[in-house]
Write a protein that holds these residues in place. Structure first.
Motif, PDB file in Angstrom:
ATOM      1  N   LEU A 170       0.941  -1.410   0.150  1.00 45.08           N
ATOM      2  CA  LEU A 170       0.117   0.340   0.475  1.00 45.08           C
ATOM      3  C   LEU A 170       1.064   0.980  -0.185  1.00 45.08           C
ATOM      4  CD1 LEU A 170      -2.095  -1.599   3.126  1.00 45.08           C
ATOM      5  CD2 LEU A 170      -2.742  -1.235   0.807  1.00 45.08           C
ATOM      6  N   GLU A 171       1.109   2.296  -1.339  1.00 44.39           N
ATOM      7  CA  GLU A 171       1.982   3.183  -1.606  1.00 44.39           C
ATOM      8  C   GLU A 171       1.202   4.377  -1.422  1.00 44.39           C
ATOM      9  OE1 GLU A 171       4.413   4.758  -0.933  1.00 44.39           O
ATOM     10  OE2 GLU A 171       6.284   2.811  -0.969  1.00 44.39           O
ATOM     11  N   ASP A 172       1.841   4.996  -1.318  1.00 45.30           N
ATOM     12  CA  ASP A 172       1.370   6.568  -1.855  1.00 45.30           C
ATOM     13  C   ASP A 172       2.211   7.176  -3.197  1.00 45.30           C
ATOM     14  OD1 ASP A 172       2.189   9.140  -0.213  1.00 45.30           O
ATOM     15  OD2 ASP A 172       2.838   7.402   0.528  1.00 45.30           O
ATOM     16  N   SER A 173       3.813   7.189  -2.902  1.00 45.10           N
ATOM     17  CA  SER A 173       3.928   7.492  -3.619  1.00 45.10           C
ATOM     18  C   SER A 173       5.108   6.960  -4.818  1.00 45.10           C
ATOM     19  CB  SER A 173       5.951   8.329  -2.793  1.00 45.10           C
ATOM     20  OG  SER A 173       6.102   7.092  -2.351  1.00 45.10           O
ATOM     21  N   ARG A 174       5.299   7.700  -5.952  1.00 43.01           N
ATOM     22  CA  ARG A 174       6.030   7.491  -7.020  1.00 43.01           C
ATOM     23  C   ARG A 174       7.021   6.142  -7.080  1.00 43.01           C
ATOM     24  NH1 ARG A 174       3.824  11.723  -9.837  1.00 43.01           N
ATOM     25  NH2 ARG A 174       5.660  13.107  -9.460  1.00 43.01           N
ATOM     26  N   PRO A 175       8.025   6.862  -6.111  1.00 40.77           N
ATOM     27  CA  PRO A 175       9.883   5.642  -5.627  1.00 40.77           C
ATOM     28  C   PRO A 175       8.970   4.865  -4.929  1.00 40.77           C
ATOM     29  CG  PRO A 175       9.402   7.997  -5.101  1.00 40.77           C
ATOM     30  CD  PRO A 175       8.385   7.881  -5.548  1.00 40.77           C
ATOM     31  N   GLY A 176       7.997   4.908  -4.270  1.00 41.78           N
ATOM     32  CA  GLY A 176       7.089   3.434  -3.196  1.00 41.78           C
ATOM     33  C   GLY A 176       6.974   2.256  -4.139  1.00 41.78           C
ATOM     34  N   LEU A 177       6.197   3.068  -5.172  1.00 41.22           N
ATOM     35  CA  LEU A 177       5.329   1.628  -6.394  1.00 41.22           C
ATOM     36  C   LEU A 177       6.700   1.588  -6.915  1.00 41.22           C
ATOM     37  CD1 LEU A 177       2.142   3.391  -7.961  1.00 41.22           C
ATOM     38  CD2 LEU A 177       2.551   2.162  -6.011  1.00 41.22           C
ATOM     39  N   ALA A 178       7.589   1.966  -7.177  1.00 44.35           N
ATOM     40  CA  ALA A 178       8.772   1.770  -8.197  1.00 44.35           C
ATOM     41  C   ALA A 178       9.546   0.483  -6.773  1.00 44.35           C
ATOM     42  CB  ALA A 178       9.676   2.917  -8.684  1.00 44.35           C
ATOM     43  N   SER A 179       9.601   0.392  -6.407  1.00 42.94           N
ATOM     44  CA  SER A 179      10.412   0.313  -4.743  1.00 42.94           C
ATOM     45  C   SER A 179       9.205  -1.217  -4.812  1.00 42.94           C
ATOM     46  CB  SER A 179      10.138   0.825  -3.652  1.00 42.94           C
ATOM     47  OG  SER A 179      10.947  -0.813  -2.977  1.00 42.94           O
ATOM     48  N   ALA A 180       8.065  -1.136  -5.134  1.00 42.46           N
ATOM     49  CA  ALA A 180       7.486  -2.376  -4.558  1.00 42.46           C
ATOM     50  C   ALA A 180       7.716  -3.416  -6.232  1.00 42.46           C
ATOM     51  CB  ALA A 180       5.890  -2.462  -4.328  1.00 42.46           C
ATOM     52  N   GLU A 181       7.245  -2.405  -7.152  1.00 38.09           N
ATOM     53  CA  GLU A 181       7.272  -3.499  -8.268  1.00 38.09           C
ATOM     54  C   GLU A 181       8.358  -3.575  -8.776  1.00 38.09           C
ATOM     55  OE1 GLU A 181       6.610  -2.075 -13.478  1.00 38.09           O
ATOM     56  OE2 GLU A 181       7.044  -1.378 -11.711  1.00 38.09           O
ATOM     57  N   ALA A 182       9.866  -3.362  -8.151  1.00 42.13           N
ATOM     58  CA  ALA A 182      10.927  -4.112  -8.626  1.00 42.13           C
ATOM     59  C   ALA A 182      11.037  -4.739  -7.026  1.00 42.13           C
ATOM     60  CB  ALA A 182      12.318  -3.056  -8.207  1.00 42.13           C
ATOM     61  N   ALA A 183      10.374  -5.198  -6.605  1.00 39.99           N
ATOM     62  CA  ALA A 183      10.477  -6.262  -5.015  1.00 39.99           C
ATOM     63  C   ALA A 183       9.357  -7.326  -5.379  1.00 39.99           C
ATOM     64  CB  ALA A 183      10.442  -5.780  -3.555  1.00 39.99           C
ATOM     65  N   GLY A 184       8.889  -7.169  -6.500  1.00 41.75           N
ATOM     66  CA  GLY A 184       7.352  -8.671  -7.231  1.00 41.75           C
ATOM     67  C   GLY A 184       6.347  -8.071  -6.419  1.00 41.75           C
ATOM     68  N   VAL A 185       6.401  -7.094  -5.438  1.00 39.97           N
ATOM     69  CA  VAL A 185       4.640  -6.960  -4.775  1.00 39.97           C
ATOM     70  C   VAL A 185       3.901  -6.383  -5.840  1.00 39.97           C
ATOM     71  CG1 VAL A 185       4.090  -5.865  -2.634  1.00 39.97           C
ATOM     72  CG2 VAL A 185       6.822  -7.268  -2.676  1.00 39.97           C
ATOM     73  N   PRO A 186       2.732  -7.285  -5.782  1.00 37.32           N
ATOM     74  CA  PRO A 186       1.769  -5.525  -6.210  1.00 37.32           C
ATOM     75  C   PRO A 186       1.414  -4.854  -5.043  1.00 37.32           C
ATOM     76  CG  PRO A 186       1.172  -8.733  -6.477  1.00 37.32           C
ATOM     77  CD  PRO A 186       2.314  -8.678  -5.473  1.00 37.32           C
ATOM     78  N   SER A 187       1.084  -3.803  -5.722  1.00 38.47           N
ATOM     79  CA  SER A 187       0.355  -2.964  -4.695  1.00 38.47           C
ATOM     80  C   SER A 187      -0.755  -2.062  -5.056  1.00 38.47           C
ATOM     81  CB  SER A 187       1.494  -1.955  -5.421  1.00 38.47           C
ATOM     82  OG  SER A 187       1.875  -1.527  -6.749  1.00 38.47           O
ATOM     83  N   LEU A 188      -1.227  -1.116  -4.350  1.00 40.41           N
ATOM     84  CA  LEU A 188      -2.331  -0.671  -4.610  1.00 40.41           C
ATOM     85  C   LEU A 188      -1.244   0.920  -4.452  1.00 40.41           C
ATOM     86  CD1 LEU A 188      -5.581  -1.510  -2.462  1.00 40.41           C
ATOM     87  CD2 LEU A 188      -4.453  -2.275  -4.404  1.00 40.41           C
ATOM     88  N   GLY A 189      -1.897   2.051  -4.993  1.00 41.31           N
ATOM     89  CA  GLY A 189      -1.822   3.043  -4.862  1.00 41.31           C
ATOM     90  C   GLY A 189      -2.542   4.036  -4.644  1.00 41.31           C
TER      91      GLY A 189
END
Length: 226
Positions: A170-189
């Motif tokens: 669960l993220e609110d920022s672009r760097p945070g979503l990029a971090s989750a994506e790079a880690a292979g974690v599905p995410s909600l922005g």
């Protein structure tokens, strides 16, 4: 995939996602910039959202043209200013965040806090939540590489003993979503101060208000089926 499949864990960002603390960081950053003799358009400060304290400090030092100031020391100074502000008043939680957290815990789903903020800020904030709300706390001061590097979310998943792909971030920022994506974690922005764009394994929801664990699980299933 079974229709009732659900994420094995939730990995929560803090600033702007769980709590409305971004204004506290903006105050701390302006204080630091003022000490450097620099006045920056508040709109430009959105560039700092989601970055590690060292990375955001380095960017501010660049704005000031100060290559004589250690970014690590500068980041520690800004973090101290932010801690003063955040500690001076009750933590303002974001709409629906506490409810989703409680719903997940009621379902027996472990949660980790994964943030660029320091551990002491996170510990201070979690004192205002029910005991045991988080099974792990990954602060920015406990990782070698902050967001957008994958390390924070990889550490969060590992701390809970769960595979990254089985988690939901669960993220609110672009760097945070990029971090989750790079880690292979599905995410909600959940956009707050930055506009976010959906991705293959990312969905954007305007608010967590009304998003319980069942709704979050349905979104997770969409992402993991993608």
């Amino acid at each position: 995939m079974p229709v009732d499949a659900a994420p094995a864990a939730l990995l929560w960002d803090f600033d702007g996602t769980l709590a409305d603390t971004e204004p506290s960081w903006r105050i701390a950053e302006r204080r630091f910039l003022a000490e450097l003799g620099v006045e920056v358009d508040p709109a430009r400060q959105t560039e700092l959202i989601g970055l590690s304290t060292e990375a955001s400090a380095a960017r501010m030092l660049g704005w000031a043209g100060r290559d004589d100031f250690d970014p690590v020391a500068a980041g520690a100074l800004v973090e101290g200013y932010a801690f003063e502000v955040i500690s001076s008043e009750p933590v303002p939680f974001r709409p629906g965040a506490r409810e989703l957290l409680a719903d997940a815990r009621a379902a027996g789903v472990p949660c980790a806090l994964v943030s660029a903020s320091s551990t002491r800020i996170l510990r201070r904030a979690t004192r205002e939540l029910p005991e045991g709300s988080f099974d792990a706390v990954i602060g920015g001061d406990t990782v070698t590489h902050g967001k957008p590097h994958p390390e924070p979310y990889l550490r969060g998943a590992a701390a809970l003993g769960v595979e990254p792909g089985a988690c939901l971030a669960l993220e609110d920022s672009r760097p945070g979503l990029a971090s989750a994506e790079a880690a292979g974690v599905p995410s909600l922005g959940i956009p707050f101060a930055q506009e976010l764009a959906p991705g293959e394994r990312q969905r954007i929801v305007r608010t967590l208000d009304g998003v319980g664990f069942a709704e979050a699980s349905a979104l997770w299933r969409e992402l993991t089926d993608a």
